[in-house]
Write an enzyme that holds these catalytic residues in place. Sequence first.
Site, PDB file in Angstrom:
ATOM      1  N   MET A   1       0.811  -1.219   0.000  1.00  0.00           N
ATOM      2  CA  MET A   1       0.000   0.000   0.000  1.00  0.00           C
ATOM      3  C   MET A   1       0.846   1.272   0.000  1.00  0.00           C
ATOM      4  O   MET A   1       0.586   2.205   0.749  1.00  0.00           O
ATOM      5  CB  MET A   1      -0.965  -0.021   1.184  1.00  0.00           C
TER       6      MET A   1
ATOM      7  N   HIS B   1      -5.352  -5.390  -8.007  1.00  0.00           N
ATOM      8  CA  HIS B   1      -6.192  -4.286  -7.516  1.00  0.00           C
ATOM      9  C   HIS B   1      -7.617  -4.804  -7.383  1.00  0.00           C
ATOM     10  O   HIS B   1      -8.130  -5.473  -8.281  1.00  0.00           O
ATOM     11  CB  HIS B   1      -6.125  -3.115  -8.504  1.00  0.00           C
TER      12      HIS B   1
ATOM     13  N   GLU C   1      -9.360 -13.135  -6.236  1.00  0.00           N
ATOM     14  CA  GLU C   1      -7.975 -12.645  -6.291  1.00  0.00           C
ATOM     15  C   GLU C   1      -7.020 -13.822  -6.108  1.00  0.00           C
ATOM     16  O   GLU C   1      -5.998 -13.931  -6.784  1.00  0.00           O
ATOM     17  CB  GLU C   1      -7.727 -11.601  -5.197  1.00  0.00           C
TER      18      GLU C   1
END
Length: 207
Positions: A87, A106, A171
Amino acid sequence: MKSIVILVSGRGSNMEAIVRAGLAGARISAVISNRADAKGLEFAAAHGIATAVVDHKAFASREEFDAALAGAIDAHRPDLVVLAGFMRVLTDGFVRHYEGRLLNIHPSLLPAFPGLHTHRRALEAGVRVHGATVHFVTPTLDCGPVVIQAVIPVLPDDDEDSLSARVLKHEHRIYPQAVRWFVEERLSISAQGRVLLRDEVGEEAGW
Ligand code: GAR
């Protein structure tokens, strides 16, 4: 054997999915974090993977932090650098240094919802589908060429937690897939910035 360095800032579940995928021909050389308390570091250490912390708060500028981070990464001579919930906004110089070998995941269907709070913003926008994107990193945040996306429906009773949990499962499917393609030398980026992907029989697709 391809060397992969994974950068995390927190939980590290995407890193874990990539490690657990046990990719043939690849070695996770190190997991590096900008935060000493990143949970992901514990998993990596428990699996015998080298870990390092480069604390962004110890540097006066982004440039100095990125230079130190690149030093820690390059000690492992990576073929691929994987951002997995890392991050920090990276400088152009850092991104260029890893051009064509820097991937990010993302939690939205880019180009929709770059930046933070993607699930909340998707709910507020009333979109019917949402998901996640693996992309090559370029200097503009969350704008690099798309490698693979997972699309899921937004359900009528979804809240931020339920939506993010369903996206996260996908993901964990698409990120190891993209890394596998790279390790198998089937995934690359052209000089024009197009994604090139060869299938199992050697046919090449570009977009
Ligand atoms: C993931 O949902 C990832 O897509 C997101 O952070 C989460 C990290 O989870 N990344 C970004 O928002 C990058 N801008 P993890 O630490 O469990 O992999």
